[in-house]
Design an enzyme around this catalytic site. Sequence first.
Site, mmCIF file in Angstrom:
data_model
loop_
_atom_site.group_PDB
_atom_site.id
_atom_site.type_symbol
_atom_site.label_atom_id
_atom_site.label_comp_id
_atom_site.label_asym_id
_atom_site.label_seq_id
_atom_site.Cartn_x
_atom_site.Cartn_y
_atom_site.Cartn_z
ATOM 1 N N GLY A 191 -20.468 6.630 3.437
ATOM 2 C CA GLY A 191 -19.312 7.460 3.176
ATOM 3 C C GLY A 191 -19.951 6.848 1.264
ATOM 4 O O GLY A 191 -20.720 6.211 1.014
ATOM 5 N N TYR A 192 -19.648 7.982 0.025
ATOM 6 C CA TYR A 192 -20.055 8.028 -1.366
ATOM 7 C C TYR A 192 -19.281 8.939 -1.975
ATOM 8 O O TYR A 192 -19.851 9.504 -2.851
ATOM 9 C CB TYR A 192 -21.685 9.229 -0.932
ATOM 10 C CG TYR A 192 -22.955 9.126 -1.791
ATOM 11 C CD1 TYR A 192 -23.398 7.010 -1.159
ATOM 12 C CD2 TYR A 192 -23.111 9.420 -3.066
ATOM 13 C CE1 TYR A 192 -24.275 6.955 -2.312
ATOM 14 C CE2 TYR A 192 -24.078 9.097 -3.688
ATOM 15 C CZ TYR A 192 -24.948 7.361 -3.740
ATOM 16 O OH TYR A 192 -26.221 7.447 -4.537
ATOM 17 N N GLY A 193 -17.868 7.596 -2.238
ATOM 18 C CA GLY A 193 -17.280 7.521 -2.921
ATOM 19 C C GLY A 193 -17.718 6.548 -3.815
ATOM 20 O O GLY A 193 -18.285 6.427 -4.092
ATOM 21 N N ASN A 194 -16.456 6.010 -5.026
ATOM 22 C CA ASN A 194 -16.630 5.399 -5.881
ATOM 23 C C ASN A 194 -17.092 4.233 -5.013
ATOM 24 O O ASN A 194 -17.817 3.721 -6.518
ATOM 25 C CB ASN A 194 -14.867 4.704 -5.745
ATOM 26 C CG ASN A 194 -14.850 3.794 -7.135
ATOM 27 O OD1 ASN A 194 -15.495 2.676 -6.484
ATOM 28 N ND2 ASN A 194 -14.597 4.185 -7.836
ATOM 29 N N ALA A 195 -16.674 3.215 -3.846
ATOM 30 C CA ALA A 195 -17.609 1.851 -3.565
ATOM 31 C C ALA A 195 -18.953 1.891 -3.081
ATOM 32 O O ALA A 195 -19.390 1.677 -3.243
ATOM 33 C CB ALA A 195 -16.496 1.882 -2.717
ATOM 34 N N GLY A 196 -18.755 3.368 -2.377
ATOM 35 C CA GLY A 196 -20.575 3.188 -1.476
ATOM 36 C C GLY A 196 -20.970 4.133 -2.814
ATOM 37 O O GLY A 196 -22.839 3.535 -2.669
ATOM 38 N N LYS A 254 1.113 -1.001 0.221
ATOM 39 C CA LYS A 254 -0.457 0.102 0.276
ATOM 40 C C LYS A 254 0.872 0.860 -0.048
ATOM 41 O O LYS A 254 2.265 1.184 0.501
ATOM 42 C CB LYS A 254 -0.665 0.005 1.178
ATOM 43 C CG LYS A 254 -1.982 0.571 0.646
ATOM 44 C CD LYS A 254 -2.937 -0.302 0.094
ATOM 45 C CE LYS A 254 -4.650 0.595 -0.038
ATOM 46 N NZ LYS A 254 -5.157 -0.210 0.051
HETATM 47 N N1 GLU Z 1 -7.292 0.291 -3.734
HETATM 48 C C1 GLU Z 1 -8.525 -1.426 -3.300
HETATM 49 C C2 GLU Z 1 -8.502 -2.175 -2.426
HETATM 50 O O1 GLU Z 1 -7.779 -1.111 -1.334
HETATM 51 C C3 GLU Z 1 -7.691 -1.665 -5.007
HETATM 52 C C4 GLU Z 1 -5.940 -2.488 -4.950
HETATM 53 C C5 GLU Z 1 -5.822 -2.449 -5.996
HETATM 54 O O2 GLU Z 1 -6.595 -2.587 -7.126
HETATM 55 O O3 GLU Z 1 -4.419 -2.982 -6.459
HETATM 56 O O4 GLU Z 1 -8.640 -2.996 -2.092
#
Ligand code: GLU
Length: 417
Positions: free
Chosen positions: A219-224, A107
Amino acid sequence: MDNEGLSSFEIAQAQLDTVAEMLHLDPGIHAILRVPMRELHVSIPVSMDNGEVKVFEGFRVQYNNARGPFKGGIRFHPEETIDTIRALAAWMTWKCAVVDIPFGGGKGGVICNPKEMSNCEVERLSRGYIDAIWEFIGPDRDIPAPDVYTNPQVMAWMMDEYSKLKGCSSPAVITGKPLCLGGSAGRGDATARGGLYTIVEAAKHLNIDLSAATVAVEGYGNAGSNIAILMNSILGSKIVAVSDSKGGVHNVHGLDPDKVLRHKMETGSVINYSEAENLSNEELLESAIDILCPAALENTITQSNASKIRAKMIAELANGPTTPEADEVLYDNGVFVIPDFLCNAGGVTCSYFEWVQNIHNYYWEEEEVHQRLNKKMAKAFQDVLSESLERKVSMRIAAYLVAVARVVEAMKARGWV
Ligand code: GLU
């Protein structure tokens, strides 16, 4: 720190410790898995638009690569810390293992507030970050991707910078790119779509009729925003409340998730959306709904609110939204939790598909991506559910048992221990 005084990484380590005991892990293996293999701390000088040079602090944590190259997103956040990045890198290791893709975990993060920076400043920062770490990443070394406050455009700049430094086109160094640069069809909403597939599996197990289910999304970003849109449009579930960092809105008759997203794009927040009433994040978490999707940051569900949660199912699209103490309360109360690194693994699974397509230079139709994603997510869910039923443990512990065992198997096969 969560409200119980544990940092995110301490939580990640505590979760591993519990499972190490259950798996009777060799102390040497356990010790290797408790800490990252490598950490990069970098200073990134950026010329700001006003002519000043600002030095940003950035990190890349390479947690474990027993199963393949390190893999994981990059966050741009004003409150970023090395501790959080360590935890997220550990969770990426388990995430890639639980969906059985050939990657390890990593990360990255930069302490910055992209919301207060111009586009050009964000571009210079993105390129500067790659200038600082490029020798340690690569398609067969470490493959970054988007995360909180980074997006396909940021990935495009980073891929371009890396390709320039290498002197050749190198799309497979990074995933989550725009389609025109080797991104994968279906990557945009893959985290939410993968979560949706696990929710469908969980609903079969729990006998929940998703077409009649009520849902709240924190949370209303990409995932939300995408989970709200997909659950509503594909399953017919009713989205009754959503929130973001400024607060939330609710409507018992159901919100139109696309309209709420447009409102957020225009005003910067979901609050004050005309066809709903405002509510606080706390009220959202505790509302009487069937499914709760935490899709923001870490440590949202804690000891102080866990007992008030009335949802039957929690689908953790965020990383680390539940503290260990809250986990116990939820388990005792019979709330079914689809744990984060299983529920939100759709993003990295589709990143894997993107990497495969880049390496083959051959691109799949969106339909094919969806089918393959569904297969991977359903299999991962069933592997974890079987472990949970067999051992009579929570889904989170079961997910750890499955993932850690796979990483350990690879470490042993390599002869590391
Ligand atoms: N950031 C995303 C996660 O936490 C995707 C990570 C990725 O695609 O490598 O799973």
